[in-house]
Enzyme design. Structure first.
Site, PDB file in Angstrom:
ATOM      1  N   ASP A  67       1.139  -1.431   0.465  1.00 32.09           N
ATOM      2  CA  ASP A  67      -0.169   0.268   0.215  1.00 32.09           C
ATOM      3  C   ASP A  67       1.225   1.143   0.272  1.00 32.09           C
ATOM      4  O   ASP A  67       2.630   1.100   0.261  1.00 32.09           O
ATOM      5  CB  ASP A  67      -1.154  -0.014   1.350  1.00 32.09           C
ATOM      6  CG  ASP A  67      -0.357  -0.636   2.295  1.00 32.09           C
ATOM      7  OD1 ASP A  67       0.966   0.199   2.674  1.00 32.09           O
ATOM      8  OD2 ASP A  67      -1.114  -0.803   3.527  1.00 32.09           O
ATOM      9  N   ASN A 136      -7.169  -2.923  14.522  1.00 28.91           N
ATOM     10  CA  ASN A 136      -8.738  -3.665  14.175  1.00 28.91           C
ATOM     11  C   ASN A 136      -9.038  -4.880  13.226  1.00 28.91           C
ATOM     12  O   ASN A 136      -9.849  -5.243  12.643  1.00 28.91           O
ATOM     13  CB  ASN A 136      -9.251  -2.110  13.255  1.00 28.91           C
ATOM     14  CG  ASN A 136      -8.529  -1.679  12.540  1.00 28.91           C
ATOM     15  OD1 ASN A 136      -7.773  -2.152  11.627  1.00 28.91           O
ATOM     16  ND2 ASN A 136      -9.362  -0.929  11.747  1.00 28.91           N
ATOM     17  N   HIS A 138      -6.459  -4.879  10.506  1.00 29.71           N
ATOM     18  CA  HIS A 138      -6.680  -4.625   8.886  1.00 29.71           C
ATOM     19  C   HIS A 138      -5.492  -5.110   8.591  1.00 29.71           C
ATOM     20  O   HIS A 138      -4.326  -4.936   9.094  1.00 29.71           O
ATOM     21  CB  HIS A 138      -7.047  -3.305   8.278  1.00 29.71           C
ATOM     22  CG  HIS A 138      -6.055  -2.364   8.757  1.00 29.71           C
ATOM     23  ND1 HIS A 138      -6.068  -0.943   9.640  1.00 29.71           N
ATOM     24  CD2 HIS A 138      -4.434  -2.385   8.518  1.00 29.71           C
ATOM     25  CE1 HIS A 138      -4.819  -0.079   9.957  1.00 29.71           C
ATOM     26  NE2 HIS A 138      -4.039  -1.224   9.210  1.00 29.71           N
ATOM     27  N   GLU A 143      -9.853  -2.252   5.309  1.00 28.70           N
ATOM     28  CA  GLU A 143     -10.059  -1.916   7.058  1.00 28.70           C
ATOM     29  C   GLU A 143     -11.976  -2.958   7.051  1.00 28.70           C
ATOM     30  O   GLU A 143     -11.951  -3.508   6.200  1.00 28.70           O
ATOM     31  CB  GLU A 143     -10.827  -0.610   6.739  1.00 28.70           C
ATOM     32  CG  GLU A 143      -9.917   0.509   6.724  1.00 28.70           C
ATOM     33  CD  GLU A 143      -8.571   0.912   7.718  1.00 28.70           C
ATOM     34  OE1 GLU A 143      -8.551  -0.262   8.440  1.00 28.70           O
ATOM     35  OE2 GLU A 143      -8.178   2.078   7.887  1.00 28.70           O
TER      36      GLU A 143
HETATM   37  C1  GLP Z   1      -0.118   0.438   8.800  1.00 30.16           C
HETATM   38  C2  GLP Z   1      -0.245  -0.567   7.403  1.00 30.16           C
HETATM   39  C3  GLP Z   1      -0.348  -2.232   7.499  1.00 30.16           C
HETATM   40  C4  GLP Z   1       0.722  -2.191   8.781  1.00 30.16           C
HETATM   41  C5  GLP Z   1      -0.589  -1.643   9.795  1.00 30.16           C
HETATM   42  C6  GLP Z   1      -0.068  -1.979  11.716  1.00 30.16           C
HETATM   43  O1  GLP Z   1      -1.964   0.679   8.662  1.00 30.16           O
HETATM   44  N1  GLP Z   1      -0.383  -0.034   6.358  1.00 30.16           N
HETATM   45  O2  GLP Z   1       0.330  -2.584   6.787  1.00 30.16           O
HETATM   46  O3  GLP Z   1       0.632  -3.729   8.534  1.00 30.16           O
HETATM   47  O4  GLP Z   1      -0.179  -0.409   9.539  1.00 30.16           O
HETATM   48  O5  GLP Z   1       1.443  -1.434  11.544  1.00 30.16           O
HETATM   49  P1  GLP Z   1       2.570  -1.143  12.619  1.00 30.16           P
HETATM   50  O6  GLP Z   1       3.555  -2.648  12.122  1.00 30.16           O
HETATM   51  O7  GLP Z   1       3.501  -0.190  13.193  1.00 30.16           O
HETATM   52  O8  GLP Z   1       1.720  -1.814  13.864  1.00 30.16           O
END
Ligand code: GLP
Length: 242
Positions: A67, A136, A138, A143
């Site tokens: 993404d 959440n 995702h 989402e």
């Molecule tokens: C973002 C990214 C996800 C990632 C998530 C969790 O939303 N788009 O790919 O898994 O954050 O992030 P973190 O690893 O900082 O908890």
């Protein structure tokens, strides 16, 4: 689903890096799917270390990121393109032209999303997709919703996600409110999936993903039906598992 409880963040990162390096050793032209966020930073530094030690060669590898924020360019320090450069691409011998991240400045979003899927297809599909998980549930930026979004698409970010990601930006007002993300089918089409999570904050999301019902209100739950998925969590993130 194979669930591995790692000793700590370092152990989780090392185990993930070993799986990725093993994939590349087995097939030099591997297509890797990369994730961003704080979780995989350690995995990328382990991969950089393995590259420097001559253990793994990325010269034949192509990559696709899950993404990118919409509305910010590759030079923005908060862009995922910049994150990948800083954490991985600038330190290994992957060819820049073989690295793909959705273009957050694309004028024609539909064309960008279709083109991204087409590039994945032309590369032969993703061999190994690395994932984190949002609080959440995702994955990528898919989402919670009342359906599973299929392919790469523009997403309105949930308030939860915006506030969770605010820590990377100078002020909450600067956090983009939308993103371009691979869809659930794009992710599920990967031949192998490795999902990482660490810290107590992820324990609920991990339990729901592994033991909860399969539902688009918890996007990560779809991974229960993927034939080859490895979840690597530290003890805190795995604490609520039965
Ligand atoms: C973002 C990214 C996800 C990632 C998530 C969790 O939303 N788009 O790919 O898994 O954050 O992030 P973190 O690893 O900082 O908890």
């Amino acid at each position: 689903m194979e669930v591995v409880i790692a000793k700590d963040y370092k152990d989780m990162s090392r185990r993930a890096a070993i799986l990725i390096a093993g994939q590349v050793m087995g097939r030099q032209q591997s297509v890797l799917g990369f994730a961003t966020g704080s979780t995989p930073v350690g995995t990328y530094s382990e991969l950089v270390a393995m590259y420097r030690e001559g253990i793994v060669d990325f010269s034949g590898v192509s990559s696709f990121n899950l993404d990118e924020y919409y509305g910010i360019g590759p030079d923005n320090p908060c862009s995922y393109r910049r994150y990948m450069a800083e954490n991985l691409f600038d330190h290994i011998n992957i060819l820049a032209l073989n690295t793909h991240v959705p273009n957050g400045l694309a004028a024609d979003i539909e064309a960008e999303c279709r083109g991204y899927e087409e590039k994945i297809r032309l590369a032969g599909g993703i061999d190994l997709q690395l994932l984190g998980i949002g609080n959440n549930g995702h994955i990528g930026f898919n989402e919670p919703a009342d359906f599973f979004p299929a392919w790469t698409h523009l997403v309105d970010l949930a308030e939860d996600t915006i506030s969770a990601n605010a820590r990377f930006f100078a002020s909450p007002a600067e956090v983009p409110r939308s993103a371009i993300s691979m869809g659930i089918r794009s992710i599920m089409a990967a031949r192998r999936i490795v999902l990482l999570a660490n810290g107590a904050g992820k324990a609920k999301a991990i339990k729901n993903m592994v033991e909860g019902p399969i539902t688009p209100s918890n996007p990560a739950s779809i991974l229960q039906i993927h034939p080859k998925v490895t979840i690597i969590v530290d003890r805190e993130a795995g604490a609520h598992l039965a």
